[in-house]
Scaffold this motif. Sequence first.
Motif, PDB file in Angstrom:
ATOM      1  N   UNK A  69       2.938  16.230   4.134  1.00 54.35           N
ATOM      2  CA  UNK A  69       2.267  17.430   4.613  1.00 54.35           C
ATOM      3  C   UNK A  69       2.509  17.639   6.095  1.00 54.35           C
ATOM      4  N   UNK A  70       2.255  18.862   6.534  1.00 52.06           N
ATOM      5  CA  UNK A  70       2.074  19.126   7.952  1.00 52.06           C
ATOM      6  C   UNK A  70       0.618  18.807   8.217  1.00 52.06           C
ATOM      7  N   UNK A  71       0.370  17.847   9.093  1.00 51.51           N
ATOM      8  CA  UNK A  71      -0.985  17.332   9.263  1.00 51.51           C
ATOM      9  C   UNK A  71      -1.861  18.314  10.033  1.00 51.51           C
ATOM     10  N   UNK A 128       0.836  -1.198   0.000  1.00 52.35           N
ATOM     11  CA  UNK A 128       0.000   0.000   0.000  1.00 52.35           C
ATOM     12  C   UNK A 128       0.875   1.253   0.000  1.00 52.35           C
ATOM     13  N   UNK A 129       0.536   2.205  -0.870  1.00 59.80           N
ATOM     14  CA  UNK A 129       1.229   3.491  -0.876  1.00 59.80           C
ATOM     15  C   UNK A 129       0.737   4.317   0.308  1.00 59.80           C
ATOM     16  N   UNK A 130       1.602   4.514   1.306  1.00 60.98           N
ATOM     17  CA  UNK A 130       1.244   5.300   2.485  1.00 60.98           C
ATOM     18  C   UNK A 130       2.079   6.570   2.480  1.00 60.98           C
ATOM     19  N   UNK A 131       1.399   7.712   2.477  1.00 57.73           N
ATOM     20  CA  UNK A 131       2.057   9.011   2.468  1.00 57.73           C
ATOM     21  C   UNK A 131       1.803   9.675   3.811  1.00 57.73           C
ATOM     22  N   UNK A 132       2.865   9.970   4.527  1.00 58.13           N
ATOM     23  CA  UNK A 132       2.747  10.367   5.923  1.00 58.13           C
ATOM     24  C   UNK A 132       2.764  11.879   6.101  1.00 58.13           C
ATOM     25  N   UNK A 133       2.055  12.326   7.118  1.00 56.78           N
ATOM     26  CA  UNK A 133       2.106  13.711   7.536  1.00 56.78           C
ATOM     27  C   UNK A 133       2.849  13.832   8.857  1.00 56.78           C
ATOM     28  N   UNK A 162       5.650  27.775   9.261  1.00 61.00           N
ATOM     29  CA  UNK A 162       6.767  28.228   8.439  1.00 61.00           C
ATOM     30  C   UNK A 162       7.689  27.077   8.074  1.00 61.00           C
ATOM     31  N   UNK A 163       7.828  26.135   8.983  1.00 59.22           N
ATOM     32  CA  UNK A 163       8.661  24.962   8.721  1.00 59.22           C
ATOM     33  C   UNK A 163       8.085  24.158   7.549  1.00 59.22           C
ATOM     34  N   UNK A 164       6.759  24.032   7.527  1.00 59.59           N
ATOM     35  CA  UNK A 164       6.114  23.308   6.434  1.00 59.59           C
ATOM     36  C   UNK A 164       6.378  23.996   5.100  1.00 59.59           C
ATOM     37  N   UNK A 165       6.287  25.310   5.089  1.00 63.39           N
ATOM     38  CA  UNK A 165       6.536  26.053   3.851  1.00 63.39           C
ATOM     39  C   UNK A 165       7.993  25.913   3.421  1.00 63.39           C
ATOM     40  N   UNK A 177      13.245  18.130  12.362  1.00 61.80           N
ATOM     41  CA  UNK A 177      14.010  16.883  12.237  1.00 61.80           C
ATOM     42  C   UNK A 177      13.295  15.906  11.310  1.00 61.80           C
ATOM     43  N   UNK A 178      11.978  15.791  11.482  1.00 59.64           N
ATOM     44  CA  UNK A 178      11.196  14.895  10.628  1.00 59.64           C
ATOM     45  C   UNK A 178      11.118  15.434   9.200  1.00 59.64           C
ATOM     46  N   UNK A 179      10.875  16.740   9.060  1.00 55.36           N
ATOM     47  CA  UNK A 179      10.728  17.329   7.726  1.00 55.36           C
ATOM     48  C   UNK A 179      11.995  17.154   6.894  1.00 55.36           C
TER      49      UNK A 179
END
Length: 537
Positions: free
Chosen positions: A141-143, A103-108, A163-166, A132-134
């Motif tokens: 995404x940022x969930x 299964x394609x799992x895309x994590x936030x 801002x980290x997400x951007x 650290x995760x990003x």
Amino acid sequence: MKVIEGNLVDIDNREFYPCAITISEGKIISIERNSNSYDHYISPGFIDAHVHIESSMLMPSEFSKLVIPNGTVGVVADPHEIANVLGVEGIEMMIKNGEETPLNIFWGIPSCVPATSLDKPGNILTVEDTETLAKTGRFTMLAEMMNIPGVLNNDSEVLAKLEMAKKYSLRIDGHAPGMKGDALSTYIAHGIETDHESSVLDEAEEKISKGMQIMIREGSAAKNYEALKSLIATRTDNVMFCTDDSHADDLLEKGHINYIVRKAVADSFGIFDVLQVACINPVHFYHLDVGTLHVGDKADFIVLEDLESFDIYSTYINGEEVYRKGRDYKLPASQIEVLNLFHHDEIKDTDICTDVQGDISCIKIIPDSIVTERKVLHFDQKSEHFQSDISSDILKIVYVNRYFNTPPQVGFISGIGIKRGAFASSISHDSHNIIAVGCTDTDIIVAINEVIKSKGGLVVNDGHKLYTLPLPVGGIMSDLSGEEVANRYTRLNKLLLEMGTSLNSPFMTLSFMALVVIPTLKIGEKGIFDVEKFGFV
């Protein structure tokens, strides 16, 4: 090299035609029209645009075994629940286990652990943890940003995470129940792009008009399809389907995204509109590495017996047939880590003994919704050791922090409907502390202590006997198979029906009674919480 033949569902060009699809090394290298006659269809696979896998009570490897036969080829997953109980270690555990499934799992990256400063969870994800995760590049995404006051009031940590997400080009998911007007505009202006909490049409329309993508949710507890379904035709480019929270029994019995698709087609929405929402929009919005039936794409697709029942004949992921109807469905056995943090001592009747007098705010459940209403109870005279009023459907609700030996919190709830016994759970959004409802203090205590002894689980105490589904993985997931969990969970719900509840998913409903970011009344660390006043009663 392999060739798959059938009637292609060409969503881009809005047509069906017979074809032969040639696959090599997991990718589609050609799609050739032909003049053959076929009785089956080849379509892009389904995508769940927002799901907490943990809510199925299954690890990703077992979750996949329930959704792949339903034609799901990918999910956008927010590991928010495991992060609350096990932090970064829990997220890493989920990702590692998810790698064992096709299964394609895309994590936030969970944005709000804890959801608010009012929660007292087992773990906290800081701005430093987020970066650290990003940096790993493993996240989409940022969930869901559910700390609405933090966004509107420019909380420094909330803004730093946005801002980290951007900075790392992550999509930013929202969580904005009932938001409208200037507050909604301010929320969106911070870069928040989606919402899966809309429950009425004009709310969703305003959000779309201001730039948001709306997810039409149909989960085990929250069901917004009926209210929002017209968007499938009127806002086709701006909506996606999601389940958010689905339990194992629903996945086994009803299906997954294919269940929503089936409903939409039965409601006479155009097949290409429905499949664009179910298969294409999430891939484009989140830039997912999932094929959509084009030359050069990964060979991710499904073979359907017809376009009404949406019964799945086979599911292909990365060019491999990972499910075929009538064959034994076997994926490699997975290794499941049993990590846990449970530190509360067992409790006594005296810990929840309650005297009441005057006006008491009571949680009132709205069926099939995570939003609640307020019901005011009035006691002219002091009532000592008040436990419940079964004839008026007033029961006691108890909250126990599982991580710290703090005193239990007590309130009252209407709408559960049981006439005897109690039930308790270590699944309660978002911090997953213990929550229980019952008719007598003794019944409640017995149920709660069974959860504590099991270090997590779902418990029904019918007044005579205990029935338990242990959840040893973080206190929110099982190490059993999906089918076994579904069967045990079905048994617990059946018992609650026999005890008097009319709720479709009583444990799921109970799990949201501690979610203090959703209106109107909930229960938390200091008792009953009024979301509208954003304070404890």
